[in-house]
Every structure is written in structure tokens, then in C-alpha cells.
Design a protein around this motif. Sequence first.
Motif, PDB file in Angstrom:
ATOM      1  N   SER A 116      86.652 -40.151  77.497  1.00  0.00           N
ATOM      2  CA  SER A 116      86.131 -41.463  77.902  1.00  0.00           C
ATOM      3  C   SER A 116      85.262 -41.394  79.152  1.00  0.00           C
ATOM      4  N   TRP A 117      85.166 -40.251  79.777  1.00  0.00           N
ATOM      5  CA  TRP A 117      84.374 -40.108  81.002  1.00  0.00           C
ATOM      6  C   TRP A 117      82.888 -39.871  80.735  1.00  0.00           C
ATOM      7  N   PHE A 118      82.495 -39.797  79.484  1.00  0.00           N
ATOM      8  CA  PHE A 118      81.142 -39.362  79.142  1.00  0.00           C
ATOM      9  C   PHE A 118      80.320 -40.450  78.480  1.00  0.00           C
ATOM     10  N   VAL A 119      78.997 -40.356  78.688  1.00  0.00           N
ATOM     11  CA  VAL A 119      78.045 -41.229  78.006  1.00  0.00           C
ATOM     12  C   VAL A 119      78.048 -40.819  76.530  1.00  0.00           C
ATOM     13  N   ARG A 120      78.006 -41.804  75.652  1.00  0.00           N
ATOM     14  CA  ARG A 120      78.053 -41.554  74.209  1.00  0.00           C
ATOM     15  C   ARG A 120      76.792 -42.068  73.526  1.00  0.00           C
ATOM     16  N   GLU A 121      76.448 -41.398  72.455  1.00  0.00           N
ATOM     17  CA  GLU A 121      75.367 -41.862  71.586  1.00  0.00           C
ATOM     18  C   GLU A 121      75.936 -42.981  70.712  1.00  0.00           C
ATOM     19  N   ALA A 122      75.076 -43.684  69.989  1.00  0.00           N
ATOM     20  CA  ALA A 122      75.510 -44.776  69.114  1.00  0.00           C
ATOM     21  C   ALA A 122      76.530 -44.301  68.081  1.00  0.00           C
ATOM     22  N   ASP A 123      76.412 -43.048  67.645  1.00  0.00           N
ATOM     23  CA  ASP A 123      77.346 -42.519  66.647  1.00  0.00           C
ATOM     24  C   ASP A 123      78.643 -41.979  67.264  1.00  0.00           C
ATOM     25  N   GLY A 124      78.780 -42.105  68.589  1.00  0.00           N
ATOM     26  CA  GLY A 124      79.997 -41.664  69.271  1.00  0.00           C
ATOM     27  C   GLY A 124      79.945 -40.247  69.810  1.00  0.00           C
ATOM     28  N   SER A 125      78.901 -39.495  69.469  1.00  0.00           N
ATOM     29  CA  SER A 125      78.787 -38.120  69.967  1.00  0.00           C
ATOM     30  C   SER A 125      78.410 -38.126  71.456  1.00  0.00           C
ATOM     31  N   LEU A 126      78.636 -37.003  72.093  1.00  0.00           N
ATOM     32  CA  LEU A 126      78.312 -36.871  73.512  1.00  0.00           C
ATOM     33  C   LEU A 126      76.804 -36.936  73.721  1.00  0.00           C
ATOM     34  N   HIS A 127      76.396 -37.690  74.729  1.00  0.00           N
ATOM     35  CA  HIS A 127      74.983 -37.845  75.078  1.00  0.00           C
ATOM     36  C   HIS A 127      74.555 -36.689  75.979  1.00  0.00           C
ATOM     37  N   SER A 128      73.424 -36.090  75.662  1.00  0.00           N
ATOM     38  CA  SER A 128      72.871 -35.022  76.488  1.00  0.00           C
ATOM     39  C   SER A 128      71.909 -35.606  77.512  1.00  0.00           C
ATOM     40  N   PRO A 129      71.975 -35.106  78.764  1.00  0.00           N
ATOM     41  CA  PRO A 129      71.006 -35.575  79.756  1.00  0.00           C
ATOM     42  C   PRO A 129      69.593 -35.149  79.366  1.00  0.00           C
ATOM     43  N   ARG A 130      68.637 -35.888  79.851  1.00  0.00           N
ATOM     44  CA  ARG A 130      67.247 -35.631  79.497  1.00  0.00           C
ATOM     45  C   ARG A 130      66.330 -35.958  80.659  1.00  0.00           C
ATOM     46  N   ALA A 131      65.140 -35.413  80.617  1.00  0.00           N
ATOM     47  CA  ALA A 131      64.112 -35.699  81.613  1.00  0.00           C
ATOM     48  C   ALA A 131      62.840 -36.086  80.886  1.00  0.00           C
ATOM     49  N   ILE A 132      62.189 -37.109  81.406  1.00  0.00           N
ATOM     50  CA  ILE A 132      60.937 -37.596  80.816  1.00  0.00           C
ATOM     51  C   ILE A 132      59.805 -37.242  81.767  1.00  0.00           C
ATOM     52  N   ASP A 133      58.767 -36.620  81.247  1.00  0.00           N
ATOM     53  CA  ASP A 133      57.609 -36.242  82.050  1.00  0.00           C
ATOM     54  C   ASP A 133      56.924 -37.513  82.531  1.00  0.00           C
ATOM     55  N   PRO A 134      56.829 -37.734  83.850  1.00  0.00           N
ATOM     56  CA  PRO A 134      56.214 -38.972  84.346  1.00  0.00           C
ATOM     57  C   PRO A 134      54.730 -39.092  83.988  1.00  0.00           C
ATOM     58  N   ASP A 135      54.067 -37.964  83.755  1.00  0.00           N
ATOM     59  CA  ASP A 135      52.650 -37.997  83.392  1.00  0.00           C
ATOM     60  C   ASP A 135      52.431 -38.207  81.894  1.00  0.00           C
ATOM     61  N   ASP A 136      53.448 -37.895  81.114  1.00  0.00           N
ATOM     62  CA  ASP A 136      53.349 -38.053  79.664  1.00  0.00           C
ATOM     63  C   ASP A 136      54.729 -38.373  79.107  1.00  0.00           C
ATOM     64  N   PRO A 137      55.075 -39.682  79.050  1.00  0.00           N
ATOM     65  CA  PRO A 137      56.412 -40.090  78.599  1.00  0.00           C
ATOM     66  C   PRO A 137      56.791 -39.625  77.191  1.00  0.00           C
ATOM     67  N   SER A 138      55.817 -39.120  76.432  1.00  0.00           N
ATOM     68  CA  SER A 138      56.160 -38.604  75.107  1.00  0.00           C
ATOM     69  C   SER A 138      56.808 -37.220  75.207  1.00  0.00           C
ATOM     70  N   LYS A 139      56.700 -36.603  76.370  1.00  0.00           N
ATOM     71  CA  LYS A 139      57.310 -35.284  76.591  1.00  0.00           C
ATOM     72  C   LYS A 139      58.705 -35.475  77.192  1.00  0.00           C
ATOM     73  N   VAL A 140      59.694 -35.211  76.379  1.00  0.00           N
ATOM     74  CA  VAL A 140      61.087 -35.392  76.792  1.00  0.00           C
ATOM     75  C   VAL A 140      61.812 -34.062  76.634  1.00  0.00           C
ATOM     76  N   THR A 141      62.488 -33.650  77.705  1.00  0.00           N
ATOM     77  CA  THR A 141      63.311 -32.450  77.655  1.00  0.00           C
ATOM     78  C   THR A 141      64.755 -32.892  77.516  1.00  0.00           C
ATOM     79  N   VAL A 142      65.440 -32.395  76.504  1.00  0.00           N
ATOM     80  CA  VAL A 142      66.843 -32.720  76.269  1.00  0.00           C
ATOM     81  C   VAL A 142      67.644 -31.437  76.417  1.00  0.00           C
ATOM     82  N   TRP A 143      68.679 -31.484  77.252  1.00  0.00           N
ATOM     83  CA  TRP A 143      69.561 -30.341  77.419  1.00  0.00           C
ATOM     84  C   TRP A 143      70.733 -30.515  76.452  1.00  0.00           C
ATOM     85  N   GLY A 144      70.566 -29.996  75.249  1.00  0.00           N
ATOM     86  CA  GLY A 144      71.510 -30.219  74.162  1.00  0.00           C
ATOM     87  C   GLY A 144      72.866 -29.572  74.334  1.00  0.00           C
ATOM     88  N   ASP A 145      72.990 -28.676  75.304  1.00  0.00           N
ATOM     89  CA  ASP A 145      74.287 -28.036  75.550  1.00  0.00           C
ATOM     90  C   ASP A 145      75.122 -28.803  76.571  1.00  0.00           C
TER      91      ASP A 145
END
Length: 167
Positions: free
Chosen positions: A89-118
Amino acid sequence: SDHLGRIRDMGFDWVFVNPFHAPGFSGSLYAVKDYYGLNPLFRGADARGADAILSDFIAAADRLGLSVMMDLVVNHTAKDSVVAAEHPSWFVREADGSLHSPRAIDPDDPSKVTVWGDLAEIDYGDRPERAAIVAYWQKMAAHYAKLGFRGFRGDAAYKVPAAAWQP
């Protein structure tokens, strides 16, 4: 600890140690699986417990006038971490209940998203669980301070609300 004398001779008085904890499935230093376990890369051939290895390293540094600082990774854990298993219960969850991975969005190009899936992002929202989350990290930091670590660097400290950093 083989390099501590060389570090001192270069004029340094602090040694910063990246996460040395047992890593999760990806092997990334910042994907911590067990905050009280030791990464096999740091352990080497030493079969003793993590605390003995770390306290001996710190004592060796101390004898040379070096203080040791560790990286404090408390904004996320490995998806296969002990913390995620024991405190789901300490973790952010996706809509399907799985653990949410942190991500970073490129401020110069919001279409570029890095997701740390581990990684699994901890939910520091203003909710009842936050006190237990903070208490867990305080206990962990106190454990390492007792071993002799004299400083901590907060990894991605901006991801943890200011209230959580207060004593």
C-alpha cells in the motif's frame, strides 16, 4: 577499502558510496531490493554479514581520517523489493493495480518520456500511510548511522515531500 589510502593521499576527507544494497532483478544500484542486504559487487569474496563488512570499511576509512557518506534511495525501490512485498500500500499504482514506475519527461520535448521499468514509485501523498513510510526510512537511516556513516545524500530528494524530511 583498498583505495582508501589513495583517496586520502589525493586530499579528500569524504568518501561517497553509491547504493551498496542488494539490487533487484535489473541489477541497477538504484533499484534496491533489500535495504539491509549487500550488493555482491560490494561484498566480493567476503562471506560475513553486510553490517560487519560495512562497519569494517567505515572503520578503515575513519583510521585514515575519511568520513563516509551513503546514497539514501527513498523515493522508489526495485519492483521486486522487500519493501514492495511487505508494504504494497506504500506505492503508486497504475489503473490496473500494478506498481507504477517513475518517469522523466524531457522539458524540451514532452513526447520523450523515460520510464524506469525496474522501479516502483513510493506514494508520499498526504495520507495515513505516509507516517509509516517515513518511520521505515528513519529506522533504516538510523541503522546506517549507527554503523558509522556520517552523511547521507538523498537521491531524487525532490520526489519526497519536504514534510517527510523533517525530524
